[in-house]
Design a protein around this motif. Structure first.
Motif, mmCIF file in Angstrom:
data_model
loop_
_atom_site.group_PDB
_atom_site.id
_atom_site.type_symbol
_atom_site.label_atom_id
_atom_site.label_comp_id
_atom_site.label_asym_id
_atom_site.label_seq_id
_atom_site.Cartn_x
_atom_site.Cartn_y
_atom_site.Cartn_z
ATOM 1 N N GLN A 1 13.722 0.297 15.012
ATOM 2 C CA GLN A 1 15.148 -0.040 15.147
ATOM 3 C C GLN A 1 16.004 1.099 14.602
ATOM 4 O OE1 GLN A 1 15.658 -3.816 13.189
ATOM 5 N NE2 GLN A 1 14.369 -4.898 14.663
ATOM 6 N N LEU A 2 15.553 1.705 13.527
ATOM 7 C CA LEU A 2 16.248 2.855 12.944
ATOM 8 C C LEU A 2 16.263 4.031 13.927
ATOM 9 C CD1 LEU A 2 17.593 3.971 10.347
ATOM 10 C CD2 LEU A 2 15.314 4.737 9.653
ATOM 11 N N TYR A 3 15.146 4.267 14.590
ATOM 12 C CA TYR A 3 15.085 5.335 15.597
ATOM 13 C C TYR A 3 16.132 5.111 16.686
ATOM 14 C CZ TYR A 3 10.531 6.955 13.803
ATOM 15 O OH TYR A 3 9.509 7.465 13.040
ATOM 16 N N GLU A 4 16.279 3.855 17.121
ATOM 17 C CA GLU A 4 17.283 3.548 18.149
ATOM 18 C C GLU A 4 18.691 3.877 17.652
ATOM 19 O OE1 GLU A 4 16.995 2.744 21.368
ATOM 20 O OE2 GLU A 4 14.852 3.046 21.066
ATOM 21 N N ARG A 5 18.971 3.562 16.399
ATOM 22 C CA ARG A 5 20.294 3.863 15.835
ATOM 23 C C ARG A 5 20.503 5.370 15.713
ATOM 24 N NH1 ARG A 5 19.036 -0.070 11.581
ATOM 25 N NH2 ARG A 5 19.612 1.508 10.058
ATOM 26 N N ILE A 6 19.444 6.104 15.399
ATOM 27 C CA ILE A 6 19.557 7.568 15.308
ATOM 28 C C ILE A 6 19.841 8.150 16.688
ATOM 29 C CG2 ILE A 6 18.288 9.698 14.813
ATOM 30 C CD1 ILE A 6 16.835 8.101 12.575
ATOM 31 N N ILE A 7 19.176 7.632 17.716
ATOM 32 C CA ILE A 7 19.432 8.096 19.091
ATOM 33 C C ILE A 7 20.897 7.868 19.441
ATOM 34 C CG2 ILE A 7 18.965 7.596 21.529
ATOM 35 C CD1 ILE A 7 16.018 7.105 20.707
ATOM 36 N N GLN A 8 21.486 6.775 18.935
ATOM 37 C CA GLN A 8 22.898 6.466 19.198
ATOM 38 C C GLN A 8 23.849 7.316 18.352
ATOM 39 O OE1 GLN A 8 23.551 4.515 21.765
ATOM 40 N NE2 GLN A 8 21.343 4.260 21.963
ATOM 41 N N GLY A 9 23.301 8.141 17.453
ATOM 42 C CA GLY A 9 24.143 9.055 16.684
ATOM 43 C C GLY A 9 24.244 8.774 15.196
ATOM 44 N N GLU A 10 23.620 7.692 14.727
ATOM 45 C CA GLU A 10 23.675 7.394 13.295
ATOM 46 C C GLU A 10 22.866 8.426 12.505
ATOM 47 O OE1 GLU A 10 22.176 3.859 10.344
ATOM 48 O OE2 GLU A 10 23.032 3.272 12.263
ATOM 49 N N GLU A 11 23.395 8.832 11.361
ATOM 50 C CA GLU A 11 22.682 9.769 10.495
ATOM 51 C C GLU A 11 21.935 8.997 9.424
ATOM 52 O OE1 GLU A 11 25.071 12.943 8.961
ATOM 53 O OE2 GLU A 11 26.040 13.268 10.894
ATOM 54 N N VAL A 12 20.712 9.415 9.147
ATOM 55 C CA VAL A 12 19.904 8.769 8.119
ATOM 56 C C VAL A 12 19.502 9.834 7.113
ATOM 57 C CG1 VAL A 12 17.768 7.535 7.613
ATOM 58 C CG2 VAL A 12 19.041 7.032 9.698
ATOM 59 N N SER A 13 20.066 9.709 5.917
ATOM 60 C CA SER A 13 19.796 10.701 4.882
ATOM 61 C C SER A 13 19.711 9.996 3.530
ATOM 62 C CB SER A 13 20.909 11.741 4.865
ATOM 63 O OG SER A 13 20.672 12.698 3.867
ATOM 64 N N GLY A 14 18.716 10.351 2.749
ATOM 65 C CA GLY A 14 18.603 9.807 1.407
ATOM 66 C C GLY A 14 18.144 8.367 1.341
ATOM 67 N N MET A 15 17.478 7.887 2.364
ATOM 68 C CA MET A 15 16.969 6.520 2.384
ATOM 69 C C MET A 15 15.734 6.440 1.476
ATOM 70 S SD MET A 15 15.696 4.413 5.746
ATOM 71 C CE MET A 15 14.313 5.487 6.062
ATOM 72 N N GLU A 16 15.697 5.456 0.591
ATOM 73 C CA GLU A 16 14.549 5.287 -0.295
ATOM 74 C C GLU A 16 13.642 4.209 0.272
ATOM 75 O OE1 GLU A 16 15.760 4.681 -4.347
ATOM 76 O OE2 GLU A 16 16.821 6.601 -4.404
ATOM 77 N N CYS A 17 12.354 4.547 0.398
ATOM 78 C CA CYS A 17 11.422 3.578 0.961
ATOM 79 C C CYS A 17 10.011 3.814 0.444
ATOM 80 C CB CYS A 17 11.450 3.618 2.484
ATOM 81 S SG CYS A 17 11.125 5.231 3.182
ATOM 82 N N LEU A 18 9.173 2.836 0.675
ATOM 83 C CA LEU A 18 7.786 2.896 0.272
ATOM 84 C C LEU A 18 6.980 3.580 1.371
ATOM 85 C CD1 LEU A 18 6.172 1.826 -2.173
ATOM 86 C CD2 LEU A 18 5.586 -0.149 -0.786
ATOM 87 N N LYS A 19 6.111 4.510 0.988
ATOM 88 C CA LYS A 19 5.260 5.229 1.935
ATOM 89 C C LYS A 19 3.805 5.021 1.553
ATOM 90 C CE LYS A 19 7.543 7.466 4.680
ATOM 91 N NZ LYS A 19 7.815 6.871 5.986
ATOM 92 N N LEU A 20 2.919 5.128 2.533
ATOM 93 C CA LEU A 20 1.495 4.902 2.306
ATOM 94 C C LEU A 20 0.705 6.202 2.285
ATOM 95 C CD1 LEU A 20 0.891 1.907 4.733
ATOM 96 C CD2 LEU A 20 1.328 1.837 2.269
ATOM 97 N N ARG A 21 -0.379 6.164 1.511
ATOM 98 C CA ARG A 21 -1.354 7.254 1.494
ATOM 99 C C ARG A 21 -2.603 6.790 2.241
ATOM 100 N NH1 ARG A 21 0.280 7.346 -4.146
ATOM 101 N NH2 ARG A 21 1.568 9.173 -4.515
ATOM 102 N N LYS A 22 -3.413 7.745 2.615
ATOM 103 C CA LYS A 22 -4.645 7.456 3.328
ATOM 104 C C LYS A 22 -5.540 6.501 2.540
ATOM 105 C CE LYS A 22 -8.752 9.749 5.170
ATOM 106 N NZ LYS A 22 -9.427 11.044 5.338
ATOM 107 N N ASP A 23 -5.571 6.642 1.210
ATOM 108 C CA ASP A 23 -6.446 5.822 0.375
ATOM 109 C C ASP A 23 -5.906 4.406 0.143
ATOM 110 O OD1 ASP A 23 -4.417 6.120 -1.509
ATOM 111 O OD2 ASP A 23 -5.622 7.330 -2.896
ATOM 112 N N GLY A 24 -4.748 4.076 0.751
ATOM 113 C CA GLY A 24 -4.183 2.743 0.638
ATOM 114 C C GLY A 24 -3.157 2.584 -0.473
ATOM 115 N N THR A 25 -3.039 3.569 -1.346
ATOM 116 C CA THR A 25 -2.019 3.499 -2.385
ATOM 117 C C THR A 25 -0.669 3.844 -1.771
ATOM 118 O OG1 THR A 25 -2.385 5.803 -3.063
ATOM 119 C CG2 THR A 25 -3.654 4.085 -4.222
#
Length: 186
Positions: free
Chosen positions: A77-101
Motif C-alpha cells: 500500500q505504501l508503494y502505491e502511495r509513493i507511485i502517486q507522489g508521496e514521499e517516505v522518509s525517516g519511517m521507523e519499522c521492524l526489519k528481519l534478519r536471515k536468522d529470524g531475529t
C-alpha cells in the motif's frame, strides 16, 4: 567482422556502468535494497548483506524477505502511495534478519523511474536504530522508576539542577517540616 569490436565496446560500457552502480551502492554506510513493483529484490549493497545476513545471491528474487509477514500488505500500500507522489522518509519499522531475529530501522523509500517517468522499482535505504530505540526504552523505564519512587515516598524530595533547588512533592515536605495542628490550614 567489424561487429565484434562494437559488441566488445558495448559490453565494456555495460560493465563500467555496473561497476559504477555497485561502487555507489557500496559507498553508503546504510543498507540499500532495490525491489521491483512486486517487492522482488533486484539489488542490495554490502551493508544490507551485513545488516540482514543474506548474501546478494541468496536474496535476489525473494519477495520482501526483510519485512515481517504481517507488514507486507502495508508495504505494498505504501508503494502505491509513493507511485502517486508521496514521499517516505525517516519511517521507523521492524526489519528481519536471515536468522529470524529482528532490528529497528529508520527507512527511506524512493521511486526509481524509467526514461518515460514510470516507476518500475523502489530503493529502500535502511539505517539500524536498534541501539537508539533500546536507549530510549531504558530512559523511559528509568523515568518511570524515578516517578514511582518520588510518588511513593513518605518524604518530600529536592532536586538541584543548574544551581537551582527544586522541591518535589511540596505538600509532603510542608507537612514534615512544619508542625500543623489537626484541623488547622497550614
Amino acid at each position: 567482422i567489424r561487429v565484434i569490436p562494437i559488441i566488445k565496446k558495448l559490453y565494456s560500457l555495460i560493465d563500467r556502468k555496473e561497476i559504477t552502480l555497485t561502487s555507489l551502492l557500496n559507498i553508503s554506510s546504510d543498507g540499500i535494497v532495490i525491489v521491483d513493483l512486486e517487492g522482488r529484490v533486484m539489488e542490495v549493497n554490502d551493508k544490507f548483506e551485513e545488516m540482514h545476513g543474506w548474501t546478494r545471491d541468496e536474496v535476489i528474487g525473494m519477495v520482501q524477505p526483510m519485512t515481517p509477514e504481517g507488514d507486507k500488505d502495508a508495504v505494498f500500500q505504501l508503494y502505491e502511495r509513493i507511485i502517486q507522489g508521496e514521499e517516505v522518509s525517516g519511517m521507523e519499522c521492524l526489519k528481519l534478519r536471515k536468522d529470524g531475529t529482528s532490528f529497528y530501522a529508520n527507512v527511506t523509500i524512493s521511486p526509481i523511474q524509467d526514461e518515460s517517468g514510470d516507476v518500475f522499482a523502489f530503493m529502500g535505504v535502511e539505517r539500524d536504530i536498534t541501539d537508539r530505540k533500546k536507549a530510549e526504552e531504558e530512559l523511559k523505564e528509568s523515568e518511570e522508576r524515578y516517578r514511582v519512587l518520588i510518588e511513593s515516598s513518605p518524604y518530600g524530595a529536592t532536586r538541584c539542577q543548574d544551581s537551582f533547588l527544586e522541591f518535589l512533592r511540596c505538600e509532603i515536605m510542608h507537612k514534615n517540616l512544619f508542625y500543623c495542628p489537626e484541623g488547622a490550614s497550614c
